[in-house]
Design a protein around this motif. Structure first.
Motif, PDB file in Angstrom:
ATOM      1  N   ILE A   3       0.834  -1.204   0.000  1.00 22.17           N
ATOM      2  CA  ILE A   3       0.000   0.000   0.000  1.00 22.17           C
ATOM      3  C   ILE A   3       0.870   1.256   0.000  1.00 22.17           C
ATOM      4  O   ILE A   3       0.619   2.203  -0.753  1.00 22.17           O
ATOM      5  N   LEU A   4       1.882   1.252   0.848  1.00 25.63           N
ATOM      6  CA  LEU A   4       2.770   2.420   0.947  1.00 25.63           C
ATOM      7  C   LEU A   4       3.498   2.653  -0.379  1.00 25.63           C
ATOM      8  O   LEU A   4       3.652   3.795  -0.820  1.00 25.63           O
ATOM      9  N   TYR A   5       3.910   1.578  -1.011  1.00 28.20           N
ATOM     10  CA  TYR A   5       4.579   1.670  -2.306  1.00 28.20           C
ATOM     11  C   TYR A   5       3.636   2.292  -3.342  1.00 28.20           C
ATOM     12  O   TYR A   5       4.024   3.184  -4.105  1.00 28.20           O
ATOM     13  N   TYR A  18      -6.454   0.101  -4.027  1.00 26.48           N
ATOM     14  CA  TYR A  18      -7.324  -1.021  -3.657  1.00 26.48           C
ATOM     15  C   TYR A  18      -7.881  -1.687  -4.910  1.00 26.48           C
ATOM     16  O   TYR A  18      -7.837  -2.919  -5.049  1.00 26.48           O
ATOM     17  N   HIS A  19      -8.422  -0.892  -5.826  1.00 28.84           N
ATOM     18  CA  HIS A  19      -9.013  -1.444  -7.058  1.00 28.84           C
ATOM     19  C   HIS A  19      -7.957  -2.132  -7.918  1.00 28.84           C
ATOM     20  O   HIS A  19      -8.239  -3.141  -8.574  1.00 28.84           O
ATOM     21  N   LEU A  20      -6.743  -1.605  -7.897  1.00 27.61           N
ATOM     22  CA  LEU A  20      -5.661  -2.207  -8.662  1.00 27.61           C
ATOM     23  C   LEU A  20      -5.321  -3.594  -8.123  1.00 27.61           C
ATOM     24  O   LEU A  20      -5.212  -4.566  -8.882  1.00 27.61           O
ATOM     25  N   LEU A  21      -5.170  -3.689  -6.813  1.00 26.51           N
ATOM     26  CA  LEU A  21      -4.838  -4.973  -6.194  1.00 26.51           C
ATOM     27  C   LEU A  21      -5.951  -6.000  -6.384  1.00 26.51           C
ATOM     28  O   LEU A  21      -5.686  -7.191  -6.548  1.00 26.51           O
ATOM     29  N   LYS A  22      -7.181  -5.526  -6.393  1.00 25.24           N
ATOM     30  CA  LYS A  22      -8.334  -6.411  -6.581  1.00 25.24           C
ATOM     31  C   LYS A  22      -8.501  -6.834  -8.045  1.00 25.24           C
ATOM     32  O   LYS A  22      -9.193  -7.797  -8.349  1.00 25.24           O
ATOM     33  N   GLN A  33      -5.368  -0.752   7.233  1.00 24.01           N
ATOM     34  CA  GLN A  33      -3.948  -0.527   6.950  1.00 24.01           C
ATOM     35  C   GLN A  33      -3.683   0.948   6.664  1.00 24.01           C
ATOM     36  O   GLN A  33      -2.663   1.498   7.095  1.00 24.01           O
ATOM     37  N   ILE A  34      -4.607   1.586   5.968  1.00 23.79           N
ATOM     38  CA  ILE A  34      -4.483   3.021   5.702  1.00 23.79           C
ATOM     39  C   ILE A  34      -4.489   3.794   7.022  1.00 23.79           C
ATOM     40  O   ILE A  34      -3.671   4.691   7.246  1.00 23.79           O
ATOM     41  N   GLN A  35      -5.397   3.429   7.918  1.00 20.96           N
ATOM     42  CA  GLN A  35      -5.492   4.096   9.208  1.00 20.96           C
ATOM     43  C   GLN A  35      -4.224   3.873  10.032  1.00 20.96           C
ATOM     44  O   GLN A  35      -3.746   4.792  10.720  1.00 20.96           O
ATOM     45  N   LEU A  36      -3.681   2.683   9.959  1.00 18.64           N
ATOM     46  CA  LEU A  36      -2.439   2.376  10.675  1.00 18.64           C
ATOM     47  C   LEU A  36      -1.293   3.245  10.168  1.00 18.64           C
ATOM     48  O   LEU A  36      -0.512   3.789  10.962  1.00 18.64           O
TER      49      LEU A  36
END
Length: 353
Positions: free
Chosen positions: A7-9, A24-28, A62-65
């Motif tokens: 996600i960070l990348y 998110y849409h890319l990974l899905k 993960q975004i919140q973290l």
């Protein structure tokens, strides 16, 4: 750690020019023109569809973290920029869980799934036949796959023993180019005589590794084998057969886009295509942008004048942004969003890899 790094990348690559949802849409593996364009423009296509089981709630956590740890900062609603601390964290994570070299989600994802189903069932079948055991529960239940494997064996011109030896040699040769970890994960997934292949979760537990890391290593090995099977140099005839002609013709374009492309090749204009297909103009424009992304020689000048292409390109370089609204402010009223997207597609497509 692997998901946080991923996600960070992604957020670092999009530089706050897209929302976090784009990653998110890319990974899905969402096959929309916007997602495909984002993947190409920001050189993230290799991550397309590599985590189809990703839950949105887990992603948001993960975004919140990352926010709580000051690795990212919010600049607009659902839009984030990576902080200096985030850059440091990215480097730290990358030293441990950087992406496997041969991960190629968009290019090899769909074909790789077909290859895996066929290869895993062929290996399982040969393992049992070598031991004169014809009664076993197939690891793959898909009728198309089981029927293909039956035809594969019927068309073989050599004995089962020779076929097994040849397939073993091909796989060993192809896998020799990979890391030990990738080979281990791939082989552990295979099933055989009195042996059920491990799940990725079981392998992660066995190797004390992040399960997503295991998944990426498996995909990297699979995508590498797929690439070898798609080569036409005759080096891997059995792998090539498992990525047969039909699968070789599977493009990164969506089926609807292919229909629009065919009409364009027939000389149809956008307006004519809209009428023929009964779709909105914006949808057809999305298709044209998608084509421009993945066809390096696609002549976008057939949709906008060369001086506009030059003006838009220079603006993109000068502004150093891919935000459509920002670019629209500076390119002139005679330039449409569609024009800008086409030029971005050419630039993104050229950089994809």
């Amino acid at each position: 750690m692997q998901l946080l790094y991923t996600i960070l990348y992604g957020l670092q690559r999009i530089k706050g020019e897209r929302t976090a949802s784009s990653i998110y849409h890319l990974l899905k593996g969402k096959r929309s023109s916007q997602t495909l364009q984002d993947g190409a423009i920001y050189r993230l296509s290799f991550l397309f569809g590599v985590y189809k089981k990703l839950n949105r709630h887990v992603y948001d956590e993960q975004i919140q973290l990352l926010l709580n740890e000051n690795c990212i900062e919010q600049i607009q609603e659902n839009t984030y920029a990576v902080t200096a601390k985030g850059e440091d964290r990215l480097a730290q994570y990358g030293a441990v869980v950087s992406f496997p070299m041969h991960l190629g989600g968009l290019r090899y994802g769909d074909t790789g799934e077909v290859l895996w189903k066929r290869l895993s069932l062929v290996v399982q079948s040969l393992s049992h036949l070598q031991r004169n055991s014809s009664s076993f529960l197939p690891i793959q239940q898909d009728i198309e796959v089981t029927e293909w494997v039956k035809r594969f064996f019927l068309s073989a011109l050599v004995s089962r023993t020779q076929l097994a030896a040849a397939l073993y040699e091909e796989c060993m040769s192809a896998l020799s180019a990979l890391t030990e970890a990738e080979c281990t994960v791939f082989v552990l997934r295979l099933s055989g005589y009195h042996r059920v292949g491990y799940t990725e979760g079981q392998i992660a537990e066995l190797l004390d590794e992040d399960s997503l890391r295991i998944h990426f290593q498996f995909l990297s090995a699979l995508h590498w084998l797929t690439k070898q099977g798609l080569e036409e140099d005759g080096r891997y005839p059995l792998l090539s057969q498992m990525t047969s002609y039909k699968e070789k013709r599977v493009a990164v374009l969506s089926l609807s886009t292919i229909k629009t492309y065919d009409l364009w090749k027939q000389g149809k204009t956008i307006a004519e295509t809209v009428r023929i297909r009964g779709l909105k103009r914006s949808t057809i424009e999305d298709h044209i942008v998608e084509i421009a992304l993945h066809e390096p020689d696609f002549p976008i000048e057939s949709f906008l004048a060369e001086d506009k292409v030059k003006r838009i390109t220079e603006t993109i370089q000068r502004m150093n942004t891919r935000r459509l609204r920002e670019l629209k402010k500076y390119v002139g009223d005679d330039v449409s969003y569609f024009d800008i997207r086409l030029v971005l597609a050419r630039i993104g497509g050229a950089n994809e890899g």
